[in-house]
Design an enzyme around this catalytic site. Sequence first.
Site, PDB file in Angstrom:
ATOM      1  N   TYR A 198       8.838  -1.926  54.140  1.00  0.00           N
ATOM      2  CA  TYR A 198       8.290  -2.741  55.226  1.00  0.00           C
ATOM      3  C   TYR A 198       6.821  -2.416  55.484  1.00  0.00           C
ATOM      4  O   TYR A 198       6.014  -3.307  55.735  1.00  0.00           O
ATOM      5  CB  TYR A 198       9.122  -2.582  56.498  1.00  0.00           C
ATOM      6  CG  TYR A 198      10.593  -2.851  56.278  1.00  0.00           C
ATOM      7  CD1 TYR A 198      11.032  -3.845  55.407  1.00  0.00           C
ATOM      8  CD2 TYR A 198      11.563  -2.107  56.923  1.00  0.00           C
ATOM      9  CE1 TYR A 198      12.382  -4.081  55.191  1.00  0.00           C
ATOM     10  CE2 TYR A 198      12.909  -2.344  56.724  1.00  0.00           C
ATOM     11  CZ  TYR A 198      13.314  -3.328  55.850  1.00  0.00           C
ATOM     12  OH  TYR A 198      14.646  -3.560  55.642  1.00  0.00           O
ATOM     13  N   ILE A 233      19.296  -6.987  55.455  1.00  0.00           N
ATOM     14  CA  ILE A 233      18.976  -7.014  54.029  1.00  0.00           C
ATOM     15  C   ILE A 233      19.701  -5.846  53.390  1.00  0.00           C
ATOM     16  O   ILE A 233      19.773  -4.750  53.972  1.00  0.00           O
ATOM     17  CB  ILE A 233      17.454  -6.934  53.760  1.00  0.00           C
ATOM     18  CG1 ILE A 233      17.177  -6.951  52.251  1.00  0.00           C
ATOM     19  CG2 ILE A 233      16.823  -5.766  54.465  1.00  0.00           C
ATOM     20  CD1 ILE A 233      15.707  -7.061  51.882  1.00  0.00           C
ATOM     21  N   ALA A 234      20.269  -6.088  52.218  1.00  0.00           N
ATOM     22  CA  ALA A 234      20.931  -5.015  51.478  1.00  0.00           C
ATOM     23  C   ALA A 234      20.792  -5.288  49.989  1.00  0.00           C
ATOM     24  O   ALA A 234      20.851  -6.432  49.547  1.00  0.00           O
ATOM     25  CB  ALA A 234      22.405  -4.918  51.853  1.00  0.00           C
ATOM     26  N   VAL A 235      20.594  -4.202  49.247  1.00  0.00           N
ATOM     27  CA  VAL A 235      20.523  -4.267  47.791  1.00  0.00           C
ATOM     28  C   VAL A 235      21.492  -3.224  47.249  1.00  0.00           C
ATOM     29  O   VAL A 235      21.518  -2.082  47.722  1.00  0.00           O
ATOM     30  CB  VAL A 235      19.080  -3.983  47.291  1.00  0.00           C
ATOM     31  CG1 VAL A 235      19.033  -3.883  45.777  1.00  0.00           C
ATOM     32  CG2 VAL A 235      18.127  -5.061  47.795  1.00  0.00           C
ATOM     33  N   ASN A 251      15.950   6.025  57.339  1.00  0.00           N
ATOM     34  CA  ASN A 251      15.926   5.262  56.092  1.00  0.00           C
ATOM     35  C   ASN A 251      14.480   5.112  55.614  1.00  0.00           C
ATOM     36  O   ASN A 251      13.872   4.044  55.734  1.00  0.00           O
ATOM     37  CB  ASN A 251      16.580   3.889  56.293  1.00  0.00           C
ATOM     38  CG  ASN A 251      16.783   3.143  54.994  1.00  0.00           C
ATOM     39  OD1 ASN A 251      16.196   3.467  53.972  1.00  0.00           O
ATOM     40  ND2 ASN A 251      17.606   2.115  55.047  1.00  0.00           N
ATOM     41  N   GLU A 260      14.377  -4.368  62.753  1.00  0.00           N
ATOM     42  CA  GLU A 260      14.669  -2.987  63.121  1.00  0.00           C
ATOM     43  C   GLU A 260      15.088  -2.255  61.856  1.00  0.00           C
ATOM     44  O   GLU A 260      15.782  -2.816  61.013  1.00  0.00           O
ATOM     45  CB  GLU A 260      15.827  -2.874  64.131  1.00  0.00           C
ATOM     46  CG  GLU A 260      15.534  -3.436  65.495  1.00  0.00           C
ATOM     47  CD  GLU A 260      15.956  -4.890  65.619  1.00  0.00           C
ATOM     48  OE1 GLU A 260      16.747  -5.379  64.797  1.00  0.00           O
ATOM     49  OE2 GLU A 260      15.461  -5.566  66.540  1.00  0.00           O
TER      50      GLU A 260
END
Length: 163
Positions: free
Chosen positions: A123, A77-79, A116, A111
Site C-alpha cells: 500500500y 484483498i487476498a492472494v 502485516n 484498513e
Amino acid sequence: MTWQLRRASAADLGPIMELETGTFGTDAWSSDAMLGDLVNAQCYYLVAERVGFPGIIDGYAGLFAPQGAHEGDIQTIAVAEDARRGGLGRTLMQALIGEARKRGAIEVFLEVRADNPGAKNLYDTLGFEEIAVRVAYYQPDGVDAIVMRLRIPEPQLRPAMIP
C-alpha cells in the site's frame, strides 16, 4: 504463473471463501457478508484465475464505491500463498483503484493489520498514506488497524514512443 482478472460473481463464493478463511483465519468474513458484497451493485469484486486452469482462483479483491461518490473503500484483498510475490496483489489493487476513478472517487481508503508488513509495504508503494490507527480493531486477536488513504492521481497521458 499468469492470471486473468475477471469480475467476480456469486458463483465464485466457494473458492473466494476458501481463500478468505485460509488467509485471514479468525478475521475472515462470513459467507453471508461476502455474498452480500458480491451481489451489491455499489461493490466491484475481481477474481484472478490461473490461465489454463479455469476455476482456480489465486486472488480476489473488492471495492465499495457507489457511482458518483468521491470516496471508495477497499473492502478486502487476498492472494494465495503460492501466488505471492509475483505482482498479483499490486495488479488487483491497481484494477480497483482504476474502477474507483471510473466511478468518480477521488480518494480510496483501506484498513490493514498492523502486524502485516507485507501488505502495508504494498500500500505504501502504491501511494497510500497512514491517516489513523484503530486500536484493537481486529478481533479476537486485538490487533490494531492502520487506516490508509490514497488520493487517486489523475491518469498520466504520454505520447506513444515509436522505436
